[in-house]
Design a protein around this motif. Structure first.
Motif, PDB file in Angstrom:
ATOM      1  N   LYS A  20       0.792  -1.229   0.000  1.00 46.45           N
ATOM      2  CA  LYS A  20       0.000   0.000   0.000  1.00 46.45           C
ATOM      3  C   LYS A  20       0.834   1.294   0.000  1.00 46.45           C
ATOM      4  O   LYS A  20       0.446   2.272  -0.641  1.00 46.45           O
ATOM      5  CB  LYS A  20      -0.948  -0.024   1.199  1.00 46.45           C
ATOM      6  N   PRO A  21       1.966   1.348   0.702  1.00 48.55           N
ATOM      7  CA  PRO A  21       2.720   2.607   0.689  1.00 48.55           C
ATOM      8  C   PRO A  21       3.303   2.950  -0.685  1.00 48.55           C
ATOM      9  O   PRO A  21       3.741   4.086  -0.879  1.00 48.55           O
ATOM     10  CB  PRO A  21       3.859   2.360   1.697  1.00 48.55           C
ATOM     11  N   TRP A  22       3.344   2.014  -1.605  1.00 48.64           N
ATOM     12  CA  TRP A  22       3.985   2.248  -2.891  1.00 48.64           C
ATOM     13  C   TRP A  22       3.022   2.790  -3.959  1.00 48.64           C
ATOM     14  O   TRP A  22       1.851   2.437  -4.007  1.00 48.64           O
ATOM     15  CB  TRP A  22       4.591   0.932  -3.404  1.00 48.64           C
ATOM     16  N   THR A  23       3.568   3.591  -4.864  1.00 47.80           N
ATOM     17  CA  THR A  23       2.839   4.005  -6.067  1.00 47.80           C
ATOM     18  C   THR A  23       2.874   2.862  -7.078  1.00 47.80           C
ATOM     19  O   THR A  23       3.580   1.863  -6.886  1.00 47.80           O
ATOM     20  CB  THR A  23       3.517   5.217  -6.731  1.00 47.80           C
ATOM     21  N   LEU A  24       2.136   3.029  -8.159  1.00 47.99           N
ATOM     22  CA  LEU A  24       2.176   2.011  -9.208  1.00 47.99           C
ATOM     23  C   LEU A  24       3.601   1.824  -9.725  1.00 47.99           C
ATOM     24  O   LEU A  24       4.081   0.687  -9.889  1.00 47.99           O
ATOM     25  CB  LEU A  24       1.257   2.392 -10.369  1.00 47.99           C
ATOM     26  N   GLY A  25       4.292   2.934  -9.960  1.00 52.45           N
ATOM     27  CA  GLY A  25       5.660   2.849 -10.477  1.00 52.45           C
ATOM     28  C   GLY A  25       6.585   2.104  -9.515  1.00 52.45           C
ATOM     29  O   GLY A  25       7.390   1.261  -9.952  1.00 52.45           O
ATOM     30  N   GLN A  26       6.465   2.416  -8.252  1.00 52.69           N
ATOM     31  CA  GLN A  26       7.294   1.706  -7.262  1.00 52.69           C
ATOM     32  C   GLN A  26       6.964   0.219  -7.216  1.00 52.69           C
ATOM     33  O   GLN A  26       7.866  -0.621  -7.074  1.00 52.69           O
ATOM     34  CB  GLN A  26       7.102   2.338  -5.881  1.00 52.69           C
ATOM     35  N   CYS A  27       5.685  -0.104  -7.329  1.00 45.80           N
ATOM     36  CA  CYS A  27       5.290  -1.525  -7.360  1.00 45.80           C
ATOM     37  C   CYS A  27       5.931  -2.216  -8.556  1.00 45.80           C
ATOM     38  O   CYS A  27       6.551  -3.275  -8.420  1.00 45.80           O
ATOM     39  CB  CYS A  27       3.765  -1.661  -7.434  1.00 45.80           C
ATOM     40  N   ILE A  28       5.785  -1.610  -9.736  1.00 42.53           N
ATOM     41  CA  ILE A  28       6.334  -2.235 -10.944  1.00 42.53           C
ATOM     42  C   ILE A  28       7.832  -2.476 -10.775  1.00 42.53           C
ATOM     43  O   ILE A  28       8.333  -3.584 -10.999  1.00 42.53           O
ATOM     44  CB  ILE A  28       6.052  -1.351 -12.191  1.00 42.53           C
ATOM     45  N   ASP A  29       8.549  -1.441 -10.351  1.00 39.11           N
ATOM     46  CA  ASP A  29       9.997  -1.573 -10.196  1.00 39.11           C
ATOM     47  C   ASP A  29      10.350  -2.616  -9.135  1.00 39.11           C
ATOM     48  O   ASP A  29      11.232  -3.457  -9.337  1.00 39.11           O
ATOM     49  CB  ASP A  29      10.612  -0.222  -9.798  1.00 39.11           C
ATOM     50  N   GLY A  30       9.660  -2.509  -8.003  1.00 35.39           N
ATOM     51  CA  GLY A  30       9.949  -3.436  -6.900  1.00 35.39           C
ATOM     52  C   GLY A  30       9.687  -4.888  -7.301  1.00 35.39           C
ATOM     53  O   GLY A  30      10.503  -5.778  -7.024  1.00 35.39           O
ATOM     54  N   TYR A  31       8.572  -5.129  -7.944  1.00 38.22           N
ATOM     55  CA  TYR A  31       8.223  -6.511  -8.305  1.00 38.22           C
ATOM     56  C   TYR A  31       9.218  -7.049  -9.346  1.00 38.22           C
ATOM     57  O   TYR A  31       9.704  -8.170  -9.235  1.00 38.22           O
ATOM     58  CB  TYR A  31       6.785  -6.598  -8.842  1.00 38.22           C
TER      59      TYR A  31
END
Lengths: 277, 277
Positions: A20-31
């Motif tokens: 939840k704390p992440w933006t879509l961009g952060q999710c994409i990069d993190g995953y």
């Protein structure tokens, strides 16, 4: 019979709400960095950028998107509110197409004090009304039965049996069920209903997390797989017995884990996925 | 069809746990003073004085005692623990006879991680083992299906259907079901199961409180009747359609209400009972 252990992340998807704390961009990069190639996208992370831009980002990252989460919330006392809900659901379907999501997950809704039978009827009517739009968009709709603890205000569909009733009523290749272990693990009919969904080709999705003992809060105290009592491997075995080879979607709402560094949390998710799903 | 409104307290019973801050003596005095002539007794208020003394007090006050609460907790990994649970249940039955309770309510138990089917089997075995003792004592046993939110650690029986399965298996006039609106209101089969229980003569008890929206805590945030979304009058209508004329037992676990002056709270209970049950 429990499934064999998973040996890689090829079928692992994560719901953006898990981080939840992440933006879509952060999710994409993190995953991506964690070797995860699929993700289900919640609408809150679309809001700041819009579905079109989100779609570009997801395609550029070569992300598989099982689902847009979430449509639904059909029942309402006021006919105007019911009509508005249909519009929202059509928008969800459009967004899903835009981001390349295979389905929209439906949390169908409930109205405190409305008779459950009436709420279920309004739900079936609502789904029937938006199905043509889904079909035209090539986006599936997946009814997610929610734990009876959410029956008052979030979902009048609390077991697979009730989702099946609507699927049988509307019988459409674009309508099926999202099975979330958290919501249905306790149901004595679970195995039988999963098999039936397999036969009826309505088993669209499989979500995983865990039920903490004790659960400290009804909403945001879900466990990571292994934290609780759900025998996810056995349930995955049943799901795969039907021929299902879609994603195992990790969907955890947890104040505890949201407070962590999300990159470190992702490592825990990877481990838990391989060890307990 | 909803039942007609209740016009008096003649069938009202209160569970001592509803007034948790009170001793047995305080409950008896408080209820009498409020015009309530029936109460179900939890074991914690027996402990300080013993069942024999409690029985004397209840008889002296001419209190009707629908139930001793609670036996059960049958499943366990260790056979020694299962045997110990049988002894505890026999003690509950003895205490129930001693205080003149018509039944022992069974919260059947669950073991986190144990397969639900196994827990249910051990539950049926446990009940079968103590039924002769209940019969000899003239005390009935009432299986109380608990909300699925308690499936991990408190009860592997979460709907009336599962309680019925055990009743049908053991078929004994001393074995039946306690229907608690809080636990079963969401169940699409509720009306049908109540009717079946009526036919099978297993409808032993009816408990009332309310489901708060939102529920803030899974254990001790029950609402007083009228605080939430349960249509208790309709459920009572179904219960009475079967011919049931036992007590309507008020059973509320609530940190909020436990913090109140209990005599004032009792006035709220009286009002809520007449207005919403």
């Amino acid at each position: 019979m429990p499934a064999s252990p998973l040996t890689d992340l090829s079928r692992c998807a994560i719901h953006t709400m898990t981080n939840k704390p992440w933006t879509l961009g952060q999710c994409i990069d993190g995953y991506r960095e964690a070797g995860i190639g699929a993700m289900s996208v919640w609408r809150n992370v679309l809001e700041p950028i819009g579905a079109k831009e989100a779609g570009k980002m997801l395609r550029a990252a070569d992300m598989r998107v099982p689902a847009l989460v979430r449509g639904g919330f059909f029942p309402a006392h006021d006919p105007g509110a019911r009509a508005a809900a249909l519009d929202v659901n059509r928008t969800c379907i459009d967004e899903a197409r835009e981001i390349g999501a295979e389905m929209v997950v439906l949390v169908v809704g409930a109205v405190p004090g409305m008779a459950m039978a009436e709420a279920r009827k309004q739900t079936a009517d609502g789904i029937a009304a938006v199905l043509p739009h889904a079909r035209a968009a090539g986006v599936k709709l997946a009814i997610e039965p929610l734990h009876p603890m959410y029956a008052a205000d979030r979902s009048c569909i609390n077991r697979m049996a009730e989702a099946r009733t609507i699927c049988e009523q509307l019988r459409d290749p674009f309508l099926g069920i999202a099975v979330d272990g958290y919501h249905v693990w306790w149901d004595p009919d679970l195995r039988e209903e999963i098999m039936l969904a397999g036969e009826q080709k309505t088993l669209f999705a499989f979500h995983v997390c865990d039920w903490r003992v004790e659960t400290r809060h009804p909403l945001n105290d879900r466990g990571l797989m292994g934290d609780g009592c759900i025998d996810l491997r056995t349930i995955r075995g049943w799901v795969e017995e039907t021929g299902f080879r879609g994603c195992n979607e990790v969907e955890v709402f947890s104040d505890h884990y949201w407070a962590m560094d999300q990159t470190q949390y992702l490592q825990l998710i990877r481990q838990a996925y391989l060890r307990y799903v």
